[in-house]
Write an enzyme that holds these catalytic residues in place. Structure first.
Site, PDB file in Angstrom:
ATOM      1  N   HIS A 222      -6.457   0.205  -8.481  1.00  0.00           N
ATOM      2  CA  HIS A 222      -5.751   0.276  -7.196  1.00  0.00           C
ATOM      3  C   HIS A 222      -5.694   1.736  -6.761  1.00  0.00           C
ATOM      4  O   HIS A 222      -5.324   2.607  -7.544  1.00  0.00           O
ATOM      5  CB  HIS A 222      -4.347  -0.298  -7.333  1.00  0.00           C
TER       6      HIS A 222
ATOM      7  N   ARG B 155      -0.230   1.662   3.545  1.00  0.00           N
ATOM      8  CA  ARG B 155      -1.371   2.024   4.399  1.00  0.00           C
ATOM      9  C   ARG B 155      -1.503   1.065   5.572  1.00  0.00           C
ATOM     10  O   ARG B 155      -1.892   1.446   6.677  1.00  0.00           O
ATOM     11  CB  ARG B 155      -2.655   2.043   3.564  1.00  0.00           C
TER      12      ARG B 155
END
Length: 553
Positions: free
Chosen positions: A318, A338
């Site tokens: 990740h 994000r």
């Protein structure tokens, strides 16, 4: 609170923020992604994988840490186990107490099976509760199953098994409704419609969430449902070997009670493997987001009975694991940050990658920025990372958005006096997910009769890179399918006599390959640095043992 030298970099981040609000980086083309991945993604690092020397996937590559366990020695001596004494006799045994296991148990019971669920730690101690961002399902007018399918295939670099992806996206809208029926409190708009976001590699808003506690909320209702329906479950009782019958069918498992050190024999007409991932193997030394029980034991047990594995040469790192403070190194910083608008910037406050590229691409770009370009920020402990500029979220979406949408992140960093609404987070890739696993068909059946698999321990759905929100979707789609199929199998199958002959054969193969003294005992139940557990490898030699009661030295 950040130390002074990191504050200096933060001032540069703040200075470029107004300009970056208008700056939009383009997505990379395949001609740019491919060399980026091949040069910087950990899956491509030379000398970190090897070919398996025996078993159904002999010749396939997998990380050294995984290969050691797949080629490991059994902890059981079949000659010392009394197969005539059975402690539990059920239709379906589910191994694993996370989202996939709980879902499989519910569906197996709904389809008329007598079910026993067993789990290594407590019911719900699993990666599911750590899932933050949400669950994908195409249920908006501008979306479709076909678009969700294409996004998923593209994210997986078109290596995915197409029929598994088809099953995934087709069941998705139903799964969202099913979880809502069980009591999941999805985020909704004022008019009652779903509040949905997008994510890396997704072209539509289809991420259903419960703030950034989505997996915890989903597991809450599953755990309640298991208890309300009075499904039997055992805690602190991992499986250490599967049982087979003389017809070559899986028909139960040997469990060990981590508190009493006693072995338990479970006879079952079918078994659903739902043991989750392998993050605690710390491939290539990476920190991980995974819980302490994620040690690949389901893969080991399935492989030993002859189940084929798929895509065991690809892991998901990740992009945004916490790099500071040290106390939370490697813990997940959800992709939702994000999705809401936070940018990735280097030590000088400059963007270097479009933030919603697929995870493997973003991870590779961060590694390049830190290792080759030397544009990372070093912490007092020597960890390098880049900034995830979370204060941009409130600037883009209004004051209070961070607090409202990301309460788990606010709390995680707030414990260390870092206000993520005003200060960025330092992040670096962390081992998060195994893209491959036990090979299954669309009903969760493995290549061995009587053995089914669901959730992170199975492979093929995500190709070589999973998209945001498709992991929690996977556990529900294939948990439901595997549970139902296992129940139906148990109605038809004629089981034979129990045997551990496959263990004898495995040990002979290890000796012939010259590996028996070179490989560890597996499965590894907990990572090496965990609190020591009782020795579940007793010296059987001086004792007449039964499966039910083993007195350990």
């Amino acid at each position: 609170m950040y130390p002074a030298h990191m504050e200096e970099s933060i001032r540069k981040v703040e200075a470029t923020r107004e300009r970056r609000l208008k700056e939009s980086l383009l997505r990379l083309g395949d001609e740019q992604k491919t060399p980026l991945l091949q040069r910087y993604h950990p899956d491509y690092v030379a000398g970190k994988m090897r070919q398996l020397a025996l078993g159904p996937n002999k010749g396939d590559y997998t990380p050294d840490e995984v290969a050691d366990l797949l080629e490991g020695n059994s902890c059981l001596d079949p000659d010392k186990i009394d197969l005539g004494r059975v402690d539990y006799d059920v239709d379906v045994l589910v191994i694993g107490g996370g989202g996939a296991g709980a879902t499989a148990a519910l569906l197996a019971q709904e389809n008329g099976a007598k079910v026993l669920l067993t789990t290594k730690l407590r019911l719900g101690d699993c990666n599911t509760v750590g899932a933050q961002a949400g669950t994908q399902a195409a249920d908006r007018p501008n979306d479709s199953l076909a678009i969700h399918y294409l996004d998923t295939m593209g994210g997986g670099h078109f290596a995915n098994v197409p029929e598994l992806v088809e099953a995934l996206v087709k069941d998705a809208p139903m799964v969202i409704k099913w979880l809502g029926t069980l009591g999941v409190n999805w985020d909704k708009m004022a008019d009652g419609t779903m509040h949905e976001l997008s994510g890396g590699g997704a072209s539509r808003l289809r991420l259903h969430s419960a703030r950034d506690y989505t997996g915890l909320e989903e597991m809450r209702v599953l755990r309640d449902e298991i208890r309300n329906r009075k499904i039997d479950y055992l805690e602190f009782s991992p499986a250490v070997e599967l049982l087979m019958d003389d017809k070559g069918q899986v028909c139960g498992a040997v469990l060990v009670n981590l508190e009493t050190n006693e072995l338990t024999m479970v006879r079952a007409k079918s078994v659903v493997m739902a043991t989750g991932g392998m993050g605690r193997l710390h491939i290539q030394g990476f920190p991980t987001t995974n819980h302490y029980g994620a040690t690949a034991d389901g893969l080991v047990l399935a492989y030993r009975v002859g189940a084929q594995l798929i895509f065991m040469d690809t892991m998901q790192y990740h992009p945004t694991g916490a790099a500071y403070p040290m106390q939370i190194l490697g813990q997940l910083v959800t992709e939702k940050v994000r999705s809401l608008g936070a940018q990735l910037v280097n030590v000088d406050g400059e963007q270097f990658i479009m933030p919603l590229e697929p995870r493997d691409v973003v991870a590779a770009a961060i590694i390049r920025e830190c290792q080759e370009r030397q544009k990372g920020v070093k912490t007092p402990a020597g960890q390098v990372g880049v900034w995830l500029d979370s204060p941009m979220i409130d600037m883009l979406r209004g004051e209070g958005t961070v607090a409202r949408e990301l309460p788990a992140m606010v709390r995680q960093f707030g414990r260390f006096n870092i206000d993520i609404a005003r200060e960025p987070m330092l992040i670096y890739p962390t081992l998060h997910y195994q893209n491959g696993g036990i090979k299954i068909n669309t009903e969760g059946a493995t290549t061995v009769p009587g053995l089914f698999a669901a959730g992170e321990c199975e492979g093929g759905v995500h190709g070589s890179n999973r998209l945001i929100g498709n992991s929690t979707l996977d556990i529900f789609v294939f948990g439901r399918r595997a549970g139902r199929a296992a129940a139906n199998w148990s109605k038809e199958v004629k089981s034979g006599s129990l045997t551990l002959e496959h263990v004898r054969c495995w040990q002979k193969d290890l000796e012939r390959a010259g590996l028996s003294k070179l490989r560890p005992v597996s499965p590894l139940l907990l990572p090496d640095y965990a609190r020591p557990i009782p020795d579940y490898l007793p010296d059987y030699s001086a004792q007449a043992l039964t499966a039910h009661r083993i007195k350990l030295t």
